[in-house]
Design a protein around this motif. Structure first.
Motif, short mmCIF file in Angstrom:
data_model
loop_
_atom_site.label_atom_id
_atom_site.label_comp_id
_atom_site.label_asym_id
_atom_site.label_seq_id
_atom_site.Cartn_x
_atom_site.Cartn_y
_atom_site.Cartn_z
N UNK A 350 9.79 8.65 11.25
CA UNK A 350 8.47 8.88 10.50
C UNK A 350 8.62 8.83 9.06
N UNK A 351 7.87 8.20 8.20
CA UNK A 351 8.38 8.01 6.77
C UNK A 351 7.60 8.69 5.82
N UNK A 352 6.61 9.40 6.34
CA UNK A 352 5.74 10.40 5.56
C UNK A 352 5.35 9.51 4.24
N UNK A 353 4.47 8.61 4.41
CA UNK A 353 3.90 7.79 3.30
C UNK A 353 2.65 7.13 3.55
N UNK A 354 1.78 6.84 2.57
CA UNK A 354 0.60 6.02 3.17
C UNK A 354 0.91 4.55 3.23
N UNK A 355 1.74 4.19 2.51
CA UNK A 355 2.10 2.64 2.38
C UNK A 355 3.40 2.19 2.60
N UNK A 356 3.50 0.97 3.38
CA UNK A 356 4.63 0.63 3.45
C UNK A 356 5.32 -0.12 2.35
N UNK A 357 6.37 0.25 1.93
CA UNK A 357 6.90 -0.39 0.62
C UNK A 357 7.20 -1.72 0.38
N UNK A 358 6.45 -2.54 0.92
CA UNK A 358 6.24 -3.93 0.79
C UNK A 358 4.84 -4.38 0.80
N UNK A 359 4.19 -4.78 -0.34
CA UNK A 359 2.60 -5.16 -0.60
C UNK A 359 2.22 -6.17 0.69
N UNK A 360 2.72 -7.09 0.73
CA UNK A 360 2.43 -8.25 1.82
C UNK A 360 2.39 -7.60 2.93
N UNK A 361 3.40 -7.03 3.40
CA UNK A 361 3.47 -6.62 4.94
C UNK A 361 2.37 -5.58 4.87
N UNK A 362 2.15 -4.58 4.11
CA UNK A 362 1.33 -3.45 4.40
C UNK A 362 -0.05 -3.85 4.47
N UNK A 363 -0.47 -5.12 3.69
CA UNK A 363 -1.74 -5.52 3.84
C UNK A 363 -1.92 -6.33 4.98
N UNK A 364 -0.92 -7.18 5.41
CA UNK A 364 -1.01 -7.70 6.62
C UNK A 364 -1.34 -6.90 7.77
N UNK A 365 -0.53 -5.63 7.66
CA UNK A 365 -0.45 -4.85 9.10
C UNK A 365 -2.08 -4.11 8.95
N UNK A 366 -2.48 -3.33 7.71
CA UNK A 366 -3.80 -2.57 7.64
C UNK A 366 -4.97 -3.76 7.54
N UNK A 367 -4.84 -4.89 6.79
CA UNK A 367 -6.14 -5.71 6.76
C UNK A 367 -6.32 -7.09 6.98
N UNK A 368 -4.95 -7.57 7.72
CA UNK A 368 -5.24 -8.76 8.27
C UNK A 368 -4.43 -9.86 7.61
N UNK A 369 -4.04 -11.02 8.00
CA UNK A 369 -3.34 -11.98 7.48
C UNK A 369 -3.91 -12.56 6.58
#
Length: 456
Positions: A350-369
């Motif tokens: 568990x990383x205890x943060x709201x965002x993956x520390x790579x914006x393209x990956x985070x956006x792809x995961x939470x908001x789609x490709x």
């Protein structure tokens, strides 16, 4: 004197759009990753300004991807929550609004806007330094400087982009009337950057400098580029070295008030910064020697943050975790703000943060490709545009930082980067005044709906 003040006031009124945009950036810098109500009210103000303007000239290869990204983000919110407000989409509509509003400005107004925003950013950096000193001396509390942005890593990349913007104003903007004042902000940004001890921002600075020197090399010989690099690194060493010493005095000694003397030294350096620049030009060997001390400054920063390597290792683990969710829902993603809950319950680390520390990956995961691809397209287009080397360097530093951190989600940082490094008139397409007004009305409607939704 009264007549001169009146003329300056009239000039400010004539350029009210640029002034209001700079004020909006100050507001956005203070709300971190965002507040729907503040973002909504700020957005309505900016849309009202846009409605008063005429024709816009913008690069559609940046404006359209930003709009499509927002639409995809709002669609992801609707798919997850049944509304378009819970998430990032409605707040991030600010980005195309700001970019389109920049396109409504003439060349002189756009340059004035950049100078206003650099002054605002310099004030934020100075306020962060002052707060750090006050807390250390009066309260005995020390730690990495987070400033008004509330996060040390965010403050770090904000200072990096601000520094590149100052370099542009003082070295490449021949029409800058505020050169003398802006020149003195260079050490302010460097001291603030050092006090954040943000290794990701330090790496981003290095990437930006590499881009800057590459651009310089295309117009100068190897010898001239080397001498320029020595002068550049010398200024960085003096500025960041002073910041490191202030941190050491405040945090690693039993007499933190000693940092007041170092602060006085930093102020003196800012006052004499132009003279220091002339010294480096007259004595190139000294510039080389001072720049060589950068190794000592870098070593001191690493010693002060021994956990930096472990932090970077954890970020790569976080990216690996994010990649495992990237194919769960390619169209809408798992939903804004939901990755953290999935990370908590998947049985792994568990990383205890709201965002993956790579914006393209985070956006792809939470908001789609679709959202992910549009952000990448806009970023690459901004990097490849024809503009001054220092502005391209600031863009490169910001983009690199978002591959290892989360600065894109700080509204004030992304808006600042759009304004100070953006050149909407390069590769422009003209949009008629009526179309511009209609777009701003639609954007204002989105902001108004977000405000209405939050008060229900």
């Amino acid at each position: 004197m009264a007549r001169g003040f009146q003329q300056r006031l009239e000039s400010l009124i004539d350029h009210y759009t640029a002034f209001c945009l700079a004020l909006a950036l100050l507001i956005l810098a203070m709300i971190g990753v965002g507040d729907v109500r503040v973002a909504g009210m700020t957005g309505i103000l900016l849309c009202a300004l846009g409605i008063t303007r005429g024709v816009a000239r913008v690069d559609l290869r940046i404006l359209f991807p930003l709009i499509i990204y927002d639409l995809a983000a709002m669609a992801a919110s609707y798919a997850s929550y049944g509304n378009i407000v819970d998430g990032y989409g409605t707040m991030h509509v600010l980005f195309p609004v700001i970019y389109l509003l920049m396109g409504c400005l003439c060349r002189d107004e756009l340059r004035l806007l950049k100078r206003f925003c650099i002054l605002v950013a310099g004030g934020i950096a100075a306020a962060g330094i002052g707060r750090f000193i006050f807390q250390a001396v009066i309260w005995g509390r020390t730690g990495r400087m987070s400033g008004l942005l509330g996060n040390a890593n965010a403050m770090g990349i904000y200072s990096v982009v601000g520094w590149f913007a100052v370099v542009w104003c003082t070295e490449e903007d021949e029409e800058c009337e505020l050169r003398e004042l802006l020149l003195r902000l260079e050490p302010v940004f460097l001291i603030a950057l050092a006090l954040t001890l943000s290794m990701g921002s330090f790496l981003s600075l290095a990437v930006g400098i590499a881009v800057l020197l590459t651009g310089k090399r295309r117009k100068a010989s190897w010898h001239e580029t080397f001498q320029y690099a020595c002068r550049l690194f010398s200024r960085i060493v003096l500025g960041m070295g002073t910041g490191i010493l202030i941190y050491l005095a405040a945090a690693r000694t039993s007499v933190p008030w000693v940092c007041l003397f170092l602060l006085a030294y930093g102020i003196a350096a800012a006052v004499c910064w132009k003279t220091f620049g002339h010294f480096l030009e007259v004595y190139p060997r000294m510039a080389f020697l001072i720049s060589a001390l950068g190794l000592a400054v870098a070593a001191a920063a690493v010693v002060l943050r021994p956990s930096a390597i472990a932090t970077f290792t954890e970020r790569f683990e976080m990216m690996r975790s994010g990649l495992s969710y990237l194919t769960v829902n390619p169209l809408f993603g798992v939903g804004p703000l939901k990755w953290r809950m999935l990370d908590l319950s998947d049985g792994g680390k568990y990383f205890n943060t709201w965002h993956i520390h790579n914006i393209p990956i985070h956006i792809g995961v939470e908001m789609g490709w679709i959202a992910m691809v549009m952000v990448i397209v806009a970023g690459l287009r901004a990097l490849c545009k024809k503009k001054a080397p220092s502005l391209r360097a600031g863009t490169a530093a910001f983009l690199f930082h978002n591959l290892i951190d989360t600065s894109f989600f700080y509204l004030g940082i992304t808006a600042f980067v759009l304004v100070v490094t953006g050149e909407p008139e390069e590769g422009e397409r003209e949009i008629s005044g009526m179309a511009v007004k209609m777009v701003f009305v639609l954007f204002a409607g989105v902001f108004a709906y977000s405000l209405y939704h939050t008060i229900q």
